[in-house]
Design an enzyme around this catalytic site. Structure first.
Site, PDB file in Angstrom:
ATOM      1  N   TYR A  82     -31.590  -4.919   6.565  1.00 28.92           N
ATOM      2  CA  TYR A  82     -30.404  -4.205   6.067  1.00 28.92           C
ATOM      3  C   TYR A  82     -30.361  -2.746   6.542  1.00 28.92           C
ATOM      4  CZ  TYR A  82     -26.873  -2.421   2.907  1.00 28.92           C
ATOM      5  OH  TYR A  82     -25.749  -1.806   2.402  1.00 28.92           O
ATOM      6  N   ARG A 268     -16.901   6.909   1.932  1.00 31.05           N
ATOM      7  CA  ARG A 268     -18.358   6.912   1.849  1.00 31.05           C
ATOM      8  C   ARG A 268     -18.841   8.047   2.728  1.00 31.05           C
ATOM      9  NH1 ARG A 268     -20.868   3.806   4.495  1.00 31.05           N
ATOM     10  NH2 ARG A 268     -19.186   2.830   5.660  1.00 31.05           N
ATOM     11  N   LYS A 273     -17.049   9.056   9.635  1.00 32.20           N
ATOM     12  CA  LYS A 273     -15.803   9.439   8.946  1.00 32.20           C
ATOM     13  C   LYS A 273     -15.255  10.799   9.382  1.00 32.20           C
ATOM     14  CE  LYS A 273     -15.759   5.711   6.256  1.00 32.20           C
ATOM     15  NZ  LYS A 273     -14.749   4.668   6.339  1.00 32.20           N
ATOM     16  N   ARG A 304     -26.103   4.666   1.861  1.00 32.11           N
ATOM     17  CA  ARG A 304     -27.243   4.467   2.773  1.00 32.11           C
ATOM     18  C   ARG A 304     -28.188   5.673   2.826  1.00 32.11           C
ATOM     19  NH1 ARG A 304     -23.264   1.910   7.442  1.00 32.11           N
ATOM     20  NH2 ARG A 304     -22.281   0.482   5.990  1.00 32.11           N
ATOM     21  N   LEU A 369      -9.163   1.420   4.488  1.00 34.19           N
ATOM     22  CA  LEU A 369      -8.268   0.995   3.417  1.00 34.19           C
ATOM     23  C   LEU A 369      -7.749   2.162   2.603  1.00 34.19           C
ATOM     24  CD1 LEU A 369     -10.135  -2.229   2.272  1.00 34.19           C
ATOM     25  CD2 LEU A 369      -8.009  -2.053   3.571  1.00 34.19           C
ATOM     26  N   VAL A 370      -8.494   3.285   2.615  1.00 35.61           N
ATOM     27  CA  VAL A 370      -8.056   4.443   1.828  1.00 35.61           C
ATOM     28  C   VAL A 370      -6.660   4.876   2.285  1.00 35.61           C
ATOM     29  CG1 VAL A 370      -8.530   6.891   1.386  1.00 35.61           C
ATOM     30  CG2 VAL A 370     -10.385   5.208   1.264  1.00 35.61           C
ATOM     31  N   ALA A 371      -6.431   4.863   3.599  1.00 34.74           N
ATOM     32  CA  ALA A 371      -5.122   5.268   4.125  1.00 34.74           C
ATOM     33  C   ALA A 371      -4.023   4.376   3.531  1.00 34.74           C
ATOM     34  CB  ALA A 371      -5.126   5.149   5.647  1.00 34.74           C
ATOM     35  N   ASP A 488     -17.220 -33.639  43.472  1.00 39.16           N
ATOM     36  CA  ASP A 488     -17.490 -32.252  43.850  1.00 39.16           C
ATOM     37  C   ASP A 488     -18.808 -31.842  43.170  1.00 39.16           C
ATOM     38  OD1 ASP A 488     -16.885 -29.460  44.616  1.00 39.16           O
ATOM     39  OD2 ASP A 488     -16.567 -29.210  42.473  1.00 39.16           O
ATOM     40  N   ASP A 671     -13.386 -29.390  39.957  1.00 40.12           N
ATOM     41  CA  ASP A 671     -13.095 -28.390  38.927  1.00 40.12           C
ATOM     42  C   ASP A 671     -12.178 -27.291  39.416  1.00 40.12           C
ATOM     43  OD1 ASP A 671     -15.149 -27.422  40.704  1.00 40.12           O
ATOM     44  OD2 ASP A 671     -15.368 -25.730  39.338  1.00 40.12           O
TER      45      ASP A 671
HETATM   46  C1  GDG Z   1     -15.418  -1.549   6.015  1.00 35.63           C
HETATM   47  C2  GDG Z   1     -14.977  -0.930   7.343  1.00 35.63           C
HETATM   48  C3  GDG Z   1     -12.627  -1.572   6.802  1.00 35.63           C
HETATM   49  C4  GDG Z   1     -13.934   4.707  -2.033  1.00 35.63           C
HETATM   50  N1  GDG Z   1     -14.328   5.666  -2.881  1.00 35.63           N
HETATM   51  C5  GDG Z   1     -14.150   5.213  -4.116  1.00 35.63           C
HETATM   52  C6  GDG Z   1     -13.618   3.939  -4.039  1.00 35.63           C
HETATM   53  N2  GDG Z   1     -13.489   3.639  -2.734  1.00 35.63           N
HETATM   54  C7  GDG Z   1     -12.951   2.392  -2.182  1.00 35.63           C
HETATM   55  C8  GDG Z   1     -11.603   2.637  -1.567  1.00 35.63           C
HETATM   56  C9  GDG Z   1     -11.517   1.537  -0.534  1.00 35.63           C
HETATM   57  C10 GDG Z   1     -12.983   1.283  -0.166  1.00 35.63           C
HETATM   58  O1  GDG Z   1     -13.769   1.924  -1.146  1.00 35.63           O
HETATM   59  C11 GDG Z   1     -13.345   1.887   1.187  1.00 35.63           C
HETATM   60  O2  GDG Z   1     -12.806   1.075   2.181  1.00 35.63           O
HETATM   61  P1  GDG Z   1     -12.718   1.504   3.712  1.00 35.63           P
HETATM   62  O3  GDG Z   1     -11.846   0.542   4.396  1.00 35.63           O
HETATM   63  O4  GDG Z   1     -12.178   2.877   3.782  1.00 35.63           O
HETATM   64  O5  GDG Z   1     -14.191   1.578   4.293  1.00 35.63           O
HETATM   65  P2  GDG Z   1     -15.613   0.730   4.302  1.00 35.63           P
HETATM   66  O6  GDG Z   1     -16.144   0.593   2.948  1.00 35.63           O
HETATM   67  O7  GDG Z   1     -16.464   1.440   5.263  1.00 35.63           O
HETATM   68  O8  GDG Z   1     -15.269  -0.729   4.838  1.00 35.63           O
HETATM   69  C12 GDG Z   1     -13.549  -0.430   7.220  1.00 35.63           C
HETATM   70  C13 GDG Z   1     -13.181  -2.277   5.587  1.00 35.63           C
HETATM   71  O9  GDG Z   1     -14.525  -2.684   5.786  1.00 35.63           O
HETATM   72  C14 GDG Z   1     -12.359  -3.517   5.261  1.00 35.63           C
HETATM   73  O10 GDG Z   1     -12.363  -4.412   6.334  1.00 35.63           O
HETATM   74  O11 GDG Z   1     -11.376  -1.036   6.494  1.00 35.63           O
HETATM   75  O12 GDG Z   1     -13.127   0.100   8.446  1.00 35.63           O
HETATM   76  O13 GDG Z   1     -15.841   0.146   7.684  1.00 35.63           O
HETATM   77  O14 GDG Z   1     -10.990   0.366  -1.084  1.00 35.63           O
HETATM   78  O15 GDG Z   1     -10.636   2.556  -2.551  1.00 35.63           O
HETATM   79  N3  GDG Z   1     -13.306   3.210  -5.106  1.00 35.63           N
HETATM   80  C15 GDG Z   1     -13.537   3.787  -6.320  1.00 35.63           C
HETATM   81  N4  GDG Z   1     -14.088   4.996  -6.463  1.00 35.63           N
HETATM   82  C16 GDG Z   1     -14.386   5.746  -5.399  1.00 35.63           C
HETATM   83  O16 GDG Z   1     -14.901   6.868  -5.562  1.00 35.63           O
HETATM   84  N5  GDG Z   1     -13.229   3.106  -7.419  1.00 35.63           N
END
Ligand code: GDG
Length: 720
Positions: A82, A268, A273, A304, A369-371, A488, A671
């Site tokens: 891991y 994270r 990032k 991590r 996903l934050v975006a 062939d 082929d």
């Molecule tokens: C991997 C890929 C891809 C964050 N801080 C808090 C919190 N969060 C939640 C957000 C969001 C999730 O964590 C973060 O998702 P991301 O997509 O930004 O990033 P990774 O975790 O690195 O995910 C990434 C994803 O997989 C899906 O395929 O988009 O590129 O690296 O949902 O809301 N949630 C709460 N408190 C926080 O402080 N409750």
């Protein structure tokens, strides 16, 4: 009901005093599939549990409450599989950061072991029609491990990170194993087409396997590829945004930041990032504007921390934050609020609603996903999203304020623009993004992937295939008084090798040639573009007839001499072309020119695959102009361009021999483009088999690989 087995590194649970299910996007997306499938989830339970009674208790609670099946990892596996291989070797490389990537042999051994552990657990639970959906880079070897044991399984794989360009992926010491692991899947999903494109080219360059547009043809299955951008759990956000308690919470938060514009960052704490670059941009913004009415809130979730690069990043970020705050704070006014912790979901949604600007500026991110969550939470007012062009999300959220995360001045200027933008401009940018996020949510993502996975396994075999050939034609050929096989060699009887010299008969091919030599049901001709001398070297131990150099001459078994099919052929054109082709050989490292009696062959098997193909197209188009008045034909075959006399072709040679020997029935297998001349002969006595993929063929039947043809021929030789 059909079972769907979801497999991910971690189960979506937290084990403390009690076990709680966490509620990320994937969990809810998969819950949406619950009506159609019996869903099981296999993954690491988190932490290290040594005590076997405790393990059993956890396993039975997870099974009972959620239908989850835990994998337990030892401390050593956590460190090597891991933290080591997954997070210190693969993660940085997949994110274009080879300088952060480390590798230890032991990490890989344990990565393989843990992938095997997952495979065993899945095989314990997988029934015959079950669907397996594997997630992410921790389990890249798993598809092939499963395929190996259970070729019938339907296996999907989704990569949540980017797939980098070949130039980056090739740095990894175990690159081939990792790719071969993934190719065990029936379908691989990516967030963007860019990642898919890199994957295809990496497979071509590292494994030498050519892809079709949407799949990779493999010996025993097809590995399809497509793009499925993940979405957010819209329902969960909708529920909370509508709740009364939430509106109170939001009011309370607004009080904290009253009179301020708020710029929010949520992620994270990860070196992908772009946090240091963003801090520099903030510093520049503060320096240039002197604004006191803006607060920058960072929610940096610890991540991590046992990996050294992450500890160093934390130190770097904390230092930078304190320097900026030291310089730009005044009594009661601190520009950056840095929280090194997570917030609860209500607070997170509150902050999304409140923030005037969200800064999502990763250096690279699979999706982000934050975006999307920020966009979805903009209800009463329109916030502004500053988004890195290197986040997968930028492909879909094109009306955001898109920035290059390495260009600090651009981020700083965009901050000014976004903070000062009027409501109309912000709404105009926001609305198309909202529509997209609402429609293409997590549920949509999961449904589309599973639908595609199901359909790739239900696909009927191609319309022309060997299954139709076996009984009927085999009997016709067997029962013919005088039957003949024209086979062939390269790519038909034997697998196509990287270098022409690497393919002398061995193993299964050698055995088959011996069987063909030791039977007297049919005459057999090995047909090849190869030179007479080469064919003599390779096939003189077998009692087989040989047809060399694209049908220019043949030699009967046990005879000493080659016989020219058309001795009077005009070959004066060779002198015009030789030097011209040598120019191409010089320009294309790895290519070579072969001269044969009635042809010149430019081979590029060893050249860079893209460059070789590109040069070959250029060559063919130049030749078409140059040769229009000469008695030659051009074949662009597999990794070669052949210029041959019009009087010579495999088809013409087959015709000649059929007439000469008066055969009643012939089977031709090949082929390549040059073999099509045999398939195109309008002669009722001939049956053609095209070997390998490719839709355009005049053959009557098609079989997937040399291996499949060999087994067909073995059957043909068996007495009925
Ligand atoms: C991997 C890929 C891809 C964050 N801080 C808090 C919190 N969060 C939640 C957000 C969001 C999730 O964590 C973060 O998702 P991301 O997509 O930004 O990033 P990774 O975790 O690195 O995910 C990434 C994803 O997989 C899906 O395929 O988009 O590129 O690296 O949902 O809301 N949630 C709460 N408190 C926080 O402080 N409750």
């Amino acid at each position: 009901m059909q079972s769907l087995i979801i497999v991910s590194n971690r189960l979506p649970i937290t084990v403390k005093q009690t076990i709680e299910k966490s509620s990320g996007g994937m969990v809810s997306a998969l819950e949406g599939l619950g009506d159609r499938f019996n869903i099981q989830w296999i993954g690491w339970a988190g932490g290290v549990v040594e005590d076997s009674e405790r393990k059993e208790a956890i396993a039975s609670e997870l099974k009972e409450r959620f239908n989850f099946i835990p994998i337990f990892l030892s401390q050593e596996n956590v460190e090597t599989y891991y933290n080591g291989f997954s997070n210190s070797s693969l993660w940085p490389l997949l994110h274009y950061m080879p300088s952060n990537a480390r590798y230890e042999e032991k990490w890989f051994q344990n990565y393989r072991k843990v992938n095997r552990l997952f495979a065993e657990k899945i095989l314990e639970h997988a029934g015959p029609d079950d669907i397996i959906w594997i997630h992410d880079y921790h389990l890249m070897l798993l598809p092939a491990l499963l395929r190996d044991k259970r070729p019938d399984l339907t296996i999907g794989f989704f990569l949540h990170t980017p797939f980098p360009s070949y130039e980056i992926f090739r740095c990894h010491p175990k690159r081939e194993e990792l790719l071969n692991g993934l190719l065990g899947a029936n379908l691989i999903g990516f967030h963007t087409f860019g990642y898919l494109r890199h994957f295809r080219s990496t497979v071509l360059r590292l494994l030498g396997i050519e892809s079709e547009l949407d799949h990779i043809p493999l010996e025993n299955h097809k590995c399809a590829m497509d793009v499925y951008p993940i979405g957010i759990n819209t329902k969960k956000f909708q529920d909370i945004l509508g709740a009364e308690a939430f509106s109170r919470r939001r009011k309370a938060l607004r009080k904290v930041y009253r009179d301020k514009k708020m710029v929010l960052s949520v992620e994270r704490l990860d070196y992908t990032k772009g946090i240091p670059q963003r801090l520099e941009a903030i510093e520049m913004f503060l320096e240039e504007t002197g604004r006191k009415d803006v607060v920058f809130l960072f929610i940096s979730v610890p991540s991590r921390q046992s990996v050294p690069e992450y500890k160093e990043l934390l130190e770097e970020v904390e230092l930078k934050v304190s320097q900026i705050n030291g310089k730009y704070s005044s009594l009661g006014e601190v520009p950056i609020h840095f929280l090194f912790r997570s917030v609860n979901f209500d607070e997170l949604c509150g902050l999304y609603c409140l923030a005037d600007v969200a800064t999502v500026t990763p250096l690279i991110d699979g999706m982000n996903l934050v975006a999307k969550e920020y966009v979805f939470c903009q209800k009463e007012k329109a916030g502004a999203l500053i988004l890195s062009e290197f986040a997968g999300a930028a492909q879909e959220l094109a009306t955001a304020y898109v920035v290059n995360p390495y260009y600090v001045k651009q981020i700083s200027d965009t901050l000014k623009k976004a903070l000062d933008a009027g409501e109309t401009e912000k709404r105009g940018r926001l609305e198309p993004m909202k529509k997209r996020v609402e429609k293409h949510d997590a549920d949509f993502w999961a449904q589309s992937f599973i639908e595609a996975l199901k359909s790739c396994c239900q696909e009927v075999s191609p319309p022309v295939n060997l299954s139709g050939l076996s009984p009927e034609i085999m009997n016709q050929i067997r029962s013919a008084g005088r039957g003949v096989l024209f086979l062939d060699y390269d790519g038909t009887l034997a697998e196509f090798e990287k270098t022409p010299q690497a393919a002398p008969p061995s193993g299964e091919v050698e055995q088959l040639l011996s069987s063909l030599s030791n039977q007297n049901q049919f005459d057999v001709y090995i047909v090849s573009e190869r030179k007479k001398e080469e064919m003599d070297n390779w096939f003189s131990n077998f009692a087989l007839n040989l047809l060399a150099e694209q049908g220019c001459c043949y030699k009967e078994k046990n005879a000493d001499n080659w016989i020219s099919i058309r001795p009077e052929t005009d070959l004066s054109w060779k002198d015009h072309l030789r030097d011209f082709l040598k120019l191409y050989t010089g320009m294309t490292p790895g290519s070579l020119l072969e001269e044969k009696t009635t042809s010149l062959v430019w081979q590029y098997r060893n050249a860079d695959p893209d460059f070789g193909a590109w040069k070959a197209h250029q060559l063919v188009s130049e030749l078409q102009e140059m040769l229009s008045n000469l008695p030659v034909q051009i074949h662009h075959g597999k990794k070669s361009v052949t210029i041959a006399s019009v009087q010579t072709s495999k088809g013409a040679a087959v015709s000649h021999i059929m007439a000469l020997k008066n055969y009643e029935k012939a089977l031709c297998a090949g082929d390549d483009e040059a073999d099509e001349s045999m398939f195109r002969l309008s002669d009722q006595r001939i049956t053609g088999i095209k070997v390998g993929p490719g839709k355009e063929t005049s053959a009557d039947f098609q079989c997937p690989s040399p291996k499949a043809l060999r087994s067909f021929l073995e059957q043909l030789l068996e007495q009925p």
